[in-house]
Enzyme design. Sequence first.
Site, PDB file in Angstrom:
ATOM      1  CG  ASP A 229      -2.028   0.994   1.126  1.00 14.14           C
ATOM      2  OD1 ASP A 229      -2.354   1.420  -0.006  1.00 14.14           O
ATOM      3  OD2 ASP A 229      -2.588   1.365   2.180  1.00 14.14           O
TER       4      ASP A 229
ATOM      5  CE1 TYR B 176      -0.443   8.469   4.240  1.00 10.69           C
ATOM      6  CE2 TYR B 176       1.769   9.385   4.326  1.00 10.69           C
ATOM      7  CZ  TYR B 176       0.490   9.299   4.841  1.00 10.69           C
ATOM      8  OH  TYR B 176       0.154  10.032   5.955  1.00 10.69           O
TER       9      TYR B 176
ATOM     10  CG  HIS C 147      -4.426  10.474   2.671  1.00 10.10           C
ATOM     11  ND1 HIS C 147      -5.518  10.379   3.507  1.00 10.10           N
ATOM     12  CD2 HIS C 147      -3.575   9.481   3.065  1.00 10.10           C
ATOM     13  CE1 HIS C 147      -5.341   9.375   4.360  1.00 10.10           C
ATOM     14  NE2 HIS C 147      -4.176   8.819   4.112  1.00 10.10           N
TER      15      HIS C 147
ATOM     16  NE  ARG D 121       4.389  13.422  11.150  1.00  8.32           N
ATOM     17  CZ  ARG D 121       3.775  12.820  10.119  1.00  8.32           C
ATOM     18  NH1 ARG D 121       3.231  11.627  10.280  1.00  8.32           N
ATOM     19  NH2 ARG D 121       3.738  13.388   8.932  1.00  8.32           N
TER      20      ARG D 121
ATOM     21  CD  GLU E 291      -6.215   4.829   4.743  1.00 10.09           C
ATOM     22  OE1 GLU E 291      -5.528   4.026   4.056  1.00 10.09           O
ATOM     23  OE2 GLU E 291      -5.717   5.588   5.595  1.00 10.09           O
TER      24      GLU E 291
ATOM     25  CD  GLU F 186      -5.478   2.938  -0.070  1.00  5.94           C
ATOM     26  OE1 GLU F 186      -4.628   2.330  -0.766  1.00  5.94           O
ATOM     27  OE2 GLU F 186      -5.352   3.149   1.149  1.00  5.94           O
TER      28      GLU F 186
ATOM     29  CG  ASP G  20      -5.636   0.430   3.854  1.00  9.39           C
ATOM     30  OD1 ASP G  20      -5.676  -0.605   4.538  1.00  9.39           O
ATOM     31  OD2 ASP G  20      -4.783   1.330   4.017  1.00  9.39           O
TER      32      ASP G  20
ATOM     33  NE  ARG H 275      -7.681   6.400   9.753  1.00 13.42           N
ATOM     34  CZ  ARG H 275      -7.000   6.257   8.613  1.00 13.42           C
ATOM     35  NH1 ARG H 275      -5.741   5.851   8.630  1.00 13.42           N
ATOM     36  NH2 ARG H 275      -7.581   6.498   7.467  1.00 13.42           N
TER      37      ARG H 275
ATOM     38  CD  GLN I  91      -2.856   4.402  10.717  1.00 13.59           C
ATOM     39  OE1 GLN I  91      -4.086   4.466  10.686  1.00 13.59           O
ATOM     40  NE2 GLN I  91      -2.099   4.933   9.790  1.00 13.59           N
TER      41      GLN I  91
ATOM     42  CE1 TYR J  53       3.185   7.338  12.168  1.00 16.22           C
ATOM     43  CE2 TYR J  53       2.057   7.281  14.287  1.00 16.22           C
ATOM     44  CZ  TYR J  53       2.691   7.992  13.294  1.00 16.22           C
ATOM     45  OH  TYR J  53       2.827   9.343  13.397  1.00 16.22           O
TER      46      TYR J  53
ATOM     47  CE  LYS K 173      -3.397   2.114   7.377  1.00 15.38           C
ATOM     48  NZ  LYS K 173      -4.264   2.969   6.569  1.00 15.38           N
TER      49      LYS K 173
ATOM     50  CB  THR L  19      -7.331  -4.933   2.228  1.00 14.01           C
ATOM     51  OG1 THR L  19      -6.378  -4.650   3.257  1.00 14.01           O
ATOM     52  CG2 THR L  19      -7.228  -3.890   1.125  1.00 14.01           C
TER      53      THR L  19
ATOM     54  CB  THR M  46      -6.253   7.754   1.453  1.00 12.50           C
ATOM     55  OG1 THR M  46      -6.120   6.753   2.441  1.00 12.50           O
ATOM     56  CG2 THR M  46      -7.619   8.396   1.530  1.00 12.50           C
TER      57      THR M  46
ATOM     58  CD  GLU N 174      -7.651  12.667   4.163  1.00  8.60           C
ATOM     59  OE1 GLU N 174      -7.897  11.506   3.756  1.00  8.60           O
ATOM     60  OE2 GLU N 174      -7.147  13.549   3.454  1.00  8.60           O
TER      61      GLU N 174
HETATM   62 CA    CA Z   1      -3.972   3.070   2.854  1.00  9.31          CA
END
Ligand code: CA
Length: 409
Positions: A122, A124, A129, A138, A195, A197, A229, A233, A236, A240, A249, A253, A340, A354
């Site tokens: 996967d 990014y 996104h 962050r 997500e 995709e 996906d 959260r 994650q 992560y 994740k 899927t 995404t 989002e």
């Molecule tokens: Ca993804």
Amino acid sequence: MAQTAEWLGIPPEHPFGLAALPYGSYTAAHHADEYRVGVAIGDCVLDLTTATDRVMPGRAHLFRSGSLDEFLAAGDGAWSGVRAEITRWLSDETCRPVIEDLLVPAENVSLRLPFTVADYVDFYASEHHASNIGRIFRPDSEPLTPNWKHLPIGYHGRAGTVVVSGTDVRRPCGQMRPPGADRPTYGPCVRLDFEAELGFVVGAPSHLGEPVPAGRFAEHVFGVCLVNDWSARDIQAWEYVPLGPFLGKSFATTIAPWILPLAALEHARVRPPSRDAELIGYLTESSDWGLDIDFEVRLNGHVITRPPYSAMYWSPAQMLAHMTVNGASLRTGDLYASGTVSGPDRTGQGSLIELGWGGAEPVPLPDGSSRGWLQDGDEITITATAAGEGGARIGLGSATGCILPATPE
Ligand code: CA
């Protein structure tokens, strides 16, 4: 442009017209253990396994298993040859006696996972996104990490939990650290997300130790499919750092049952957005593989977002070149997803994190409720259409899944 034969009665604007011809695998209601390869045409599925046996015996072995695996491995010569034949059957009035009895109403078949997923990666690739997630996860740092515009960031996912559209998704349990807590807890995910995709399905393999240049994308990649996906959260966010996504994740899927060949995307190709970093040689591709594909995501039937794929920063040819630049080889059935798909504004963001800004601004629904995160019983459906010839749109089908409650402890 060729039209479908008149006797088929398919209107030219149908998303599964002659310009689409996506491939899938199905079982008919009265033969639940007999897998067949099918091609979507209008509201029917053409039984390609039987059709090739009957009139294309030289290729029939590619479809006998009922999955796309052998066809994917056969390479671009077989892909274009078979597509040309199917196009002829469906547009030439004289072919009616050959295929008429092999058209099954789509409502009478069960669509299966169309190919054996080998490795799953996967990416990014949406700047919008990645920037949004950076701001949410962050808030005190730059939204994009320093590497983001120099390479398509990705991770290796779990191929064995890729499921076909219509498969229910069980809410995962795991470790998380609630806001303000200093110790992790264990329990059902409370920040469950989707997500939207686009997935790329590898057909022709490559040799270990030999990078695949971006310019050979269409020799190796057979086609595209819709991907959801699913993302936990809270799991994650806790797991992560420093190695990336893992259990947040890998629980499921979802992919659409239809694989749309690259040959159908000829009119959808667009130049990706301009780059503002100088790229290292292998990422400077010789051809444009930005794609004019418009997504729609429905939550319990209500459209909540319309992400535009054309806004994606990295192209799938660059993703392929990057994924193999270290000599890692491709296998038939490898699936790599774009990450995404998010556009520049709120109307086109491809995930709930989002759209609801990390749960702070829940998305309103027509029934008066709202969603910061997915609830048990919620159903997410992703659909998309690609630009075709002369303003026509080509369908990619749909990827849908419903959330089941977590398994009781
Ligand atoms: Ca993804």
